[in-house]
Design an enzyme around this catalytic site. Structure first.
Site, PDB file in Angstrom:
ATOM      1  N   SER A 321       0.836  -1.198   0.000  1.00 21.28           N
ATOM      2  CA  SER A 321       0.000   0.000   0.000  1.00 21.28           C
ATOM      3  C   SER A 321       0.873   1.250   0.000  1.00 21.28           C
ATOM      4  O   SER A 321       0.575   2.230  -0.699  1.00 21.28           O
ATOM      5  CB  SER A 321      -0.922   0.000   1.225  1.00 21.28           C
ATOM      6  OG  SER A 321      -1.656   1.202   1.300  1.00 21.28           O
ATOM      7  N   TRP A 324       2.372   1.609  -3.430  1.00 22.48           N
ATOM      8  CA  TRP A 324       1.352   2.047  -4.386  1.00 22.48           C
ATOM      9  C   TRP A 324       1.295   3.566  -4.456  1.00 22.48           C
ATOM     10  O   TRP A 324       1.040   4.148  -5.519  1.00 22.48           O
ATOM     11  CB  TRP A 324      -0.019   1.500  -3.963  1.00 22.48           C
ATOM     12  CG  TRP A 324      -1.161   1.926  -4.834  1.00 22.48           C
ATOM     13  CD1 TRP A 324      -1.656   1.275  -5.925  1.00 22.48           C
ATOM     14  CD2 TRP A 324      -1.965   3.115  -4.700  1.00 22.48           C
ATOM     15  NE1 TRP A 324      -2.712   1.977  -6.481  1.00 22.48           N
ATOM     16  CE2 TRP A 324      -2.919   3.104  -5.742  1.00 22.48           C
ATOM     17  CE3 TRP A 324      -1.972   4.173  -3.789  1.00 22.48           C
ATOM     18  CZ2 TRP A 324      -3.865   4.119  -5.896  1.00 22.48           C
ATOM     19  CZ3 TRP A 324      -2.904   5.187  -3.950  1.00 22.48           C
ATOM     20  CH2 TRP A 324      -3.841   5.154  -4.983  1.00 22.48           C
ATOM     21  N   HIS A 325       1.566   4.233  -3.330  1.00 28.44           N
ATOM     22  CA  HIS A 325       1.442   5.685  -3.282  1.00 28.44           C
ATOM     23  C   HIS A 325       2.586   6.399  -3.999  1.00 28.44           C
ATOM     24  O   HIS A 325       2.438   7.583  -4.337  1.00 28.44           O
ATOM     25  CB  HIS A 325       1.377   6.163  -1.828  1.00 28.44           C
ATOM     26  CG  HIS A 325       0.039   5.969  -1.201  1.00 28.44           C
ATOM     27  ND1 HIS A 325      -0.347   4.776  -0.637  1.00 28.44           N
ATOM     28  CD2 HIS A 325      -1.013   6.809  -1.050  1.00 28.44           C
ATOM     29  CE1 HIS A 325      -1.576   4.896  -0.169  1.00 28.44           C
ATOM     30  NE2 HIS A 325      -2.009   6.109  -0.417  1.00 28.44           N
ATOM     31  N   GLY A 326       3.687   5.740  -4.215  1.00 32.38           N
ATOM     32  CA  GLY A 326       4.759   6.439  -4.901  1.00 32.38           C
ATOM     33  C   GLY A 326       6.053   5.658  -4.930  1.00 32.38           C
ATOM     34  O   GLY A 326       6.286   4.770  -4.102  1.00 32.38           O
ATOM     35  N   PHE A 472      -0.111  10.053  -7.775  1.00 33.56           N
ATOM     36  CA  PHE A 472      -0.026   8.635  -7.450  1.00 33.56           C
ATOM     37  C   PHE A 472      -0.715   7.771  -8.496  1.00 33.56           C
ATOM     38  O   PHE A 472      -0.663   6.570  -8.418  1.00 33.56           O
ATOM     39  CB  PHE A 472      -0.634   8.369  -6.063  1.00 33.56           C
ATOM     40  CG  PHE A 472      -0.011   9.211  -4.976  1.00 33.56           C
ATOM     41  CD1 PHE A 472       1.350   9.416  -4.952  1.00 33.56           C
ATOM     42  CD2 PHE A 472      -0.791   9.799  -3.992  1.00 33.56           C
ATOM     43  CE1 PHE A 472       1.929  10.193  -3.958  1.00 33.56           C
ATOM     44  CE2 PHE A 472      -0.224  10.571  -2.986  1.00 33.56           C
ATOM     45  CZ  PHE A 472       1.138  10.765  -2.981  1.00 33.56           C
TER      46      PHE A 472
END
Length: 472
Positions: A321, A324-326, A472
């Site tokens: 997770s 996933w954001h960066g 993102f």
């Protein structure tokens, strides 16, 4: 094209007029209007990346049909869909990150590299959102939870639906596609609720998030020049900037969808009033959290099996997770921090507490116990946001060290507190019912409409900050 722009106001005015007044004869003409409008909307960022979206659409459309035809579950078809979607996501978002990380690793043990592998890659806006959305479609067909559609325009409209194309919520085909496959009729009550959500979302974005943005940028960019008190304010401001920015986008997206006769899932439910980290994650970015739960955590075994396997699964979900954001180790570390906060609750069986009831369910104010729980939870969340916002993990630890051990407050930076105080009062008043602000008598309701509209008008165009989650 941002929601908080004159461009979008003009664009959507034209779209909604054509949608209801010209092309409302059937769901097919409505869907074609949505598809064309979504392509135009996305083209304002970079029309070239429409090719990627339509490649995903074409592949998953036909994979879905073939999966349904197969008598036995066809894993190779499913894998081809996932490989393509994750492949384009990995290339555009993570190629340079992994190359640079390998180079740094080898250089740390004495090897020298001339890193010629890095590429100048432009990140397609919204790629993390629409790839997850279309992947869930093929996975659900494979699991026999839904049937594929044979209507290509409807499927393309589902994937490209412009209100939530670039920053969610990440919708499931089982919820959104049936709405697209039937004719929508204009509903006054639904449209009114849509306008309310748009108004509230614009207030969050323009009045709160965008006014906090320059304060956050100044403090985090020059954190070594400030004392701990000022850095604490910077972390506090960013906590509310990212919440109001992202939840504001979600509110506007949901509101716009209602004006088109379509219901999207709620993506935030007052996460900063959570009483532990587990409750926070049930209330923060709900569409992503539930996606990871259903398509990764449960297939890995979830909480079945040994405690060690369960801890492994929880840690994996939080770390992924974060990634996933960066493409930065700060995001991975942010995910790891939340895993470490969640695991004690999981081991103690307290991760399912506060599943349904809201804080201060039967009173205006929280009890002392609830207040302490909220403050402790928010403190941990705020600390995690420092890693999320910092350029490097080193910067994050330096920031936290100064914040905790070198307390000094420059009172010039408290100017962001009044708007936070106002927002907290309004947000708290809605925790039991998201319509509370607008459910009073007519005079008071219109006072809120005018009050929020005035604040939006006075702050409109002052900063023109992009929505944070576009990156993102």
């Amino acid at each position: 094209m941002n929601f908080n722009s004159y461009q979008f106001l003009l664009f959507f005015s034209v779209v909604v007029s054509l949608y209801w007044l010209v092309f409302s004869r059937s769901y097919r003409t409505q869907n074609l209007t949505i598809l064309i409008s979504s392509c135009v909307f996305y083209s304002f960022w970079d029309y070239r990346f429409l090719v990627l979206i339509f490649l995903s659409i074409i592949i998953d459309f036909f994979v879905g049909i073939e999966l349904n035809r197969s008598i036995k579950p066809n894993k190779m078809l499913l894998y081809s869909s996932c490989f393509f979607n994750l492949g384009i996501l990995a290339f555009f978002k993570y190629f340079n990150f992994f190359i640079d990380s390998w180079v740094d690793l080898f250089e740390s043990v004495g090897f020298s590299f001339n890193n010629s592998w890095s590429l100048k890659i432009i990140l397609p806006v919204g790629i993390s959102f629409y790839t997850f959305q279309t992947m869930s479609y093929t996975i659900d067909i494979y699991r026999k939870k839904i049937k594929p559609t044979s209507d290509f325009i409807a499927f393309a409209s589902f994937v490209t639906f412009f209100p939530q194309l670039v920053a969610g919520p990440i919708e499931r085909a089982s919820s959104l596609l049936p709405q697209i496959l039937k004719k929508r009729k204009f509903n006054v009550e639904q449209a009114t609720e849509g306008f309310r959500l748009i108004l509230w979302g614009l207030f969050k974005k323009i009045v709160v998030a965008d006014n906090l943005s320059p304060l956050v940028d100044s403090i985090f960019s020059n954190y070594a020049d400030f004392g701990g008190g000022t850095l604490a304010l910077g972390a506090l401001y960013f906590s509310f900037q990212i919440y109001c920015d992202f939840s504001g986008y979600s509110d506007i997206a949901i509101g716009i969808s209602k004006l088109l006769g379509i219901e999207l899932m709620s993506n935030f439910k007052f996460p900063y009033f959570s009483r532990n980290i587990a409750e926070f994650w049930r209330r923060w970015h709900i569409s992503l959290s539930s996606w990871f739960r259903d398509y990764l955590y449960f297939p890995m075994g979830g909480s079945r099996g040994s405690k060690m396997k369960s801890i492994r699964n929880v840690t994996t979900i939080f770390v992924i997770s974060g990634l996933w954001h960066g493409a930065n180790w700060t995001f991975v570390f942010w995910g790891l921090v939340h895993a470490l906060l969640y695991i004690p609750l999981f081991l103690g069986g307290n991760h399912r507490k506060f599943n349904h009831e809201v804080v201060a369910q039967n009173s205006i104010f929280p009890s002392l116990k609830e207040l302490i729980q909220i403050i402790i939870t928010f403190f941990f969340v705020l600390t995690g946001w420092v890693f999320f916002r910092s350029e490097t993990i080193y910067d994050a630890f330096q920031y936290l060290y100064i914040m905790f051990f070198q307390f000094d407050l420059n009172f010039a930076w408290i100017r962001g507190l009044p708007i936070l105080f106002l927002f907290l009062i309004l947000d708290w008043s809605q925790r039991k019912n998201e319509r509370t602000l607008f459910n009073h008598n007519t005079l008071l309701r219109w006072f809120f409409y005018l009050f929020l509209s005035l604040l939006i008008f006075l702050n409109f165009g002052k900063t023109n900050v992009d929505f944070i989650y576009f990156q993102f």
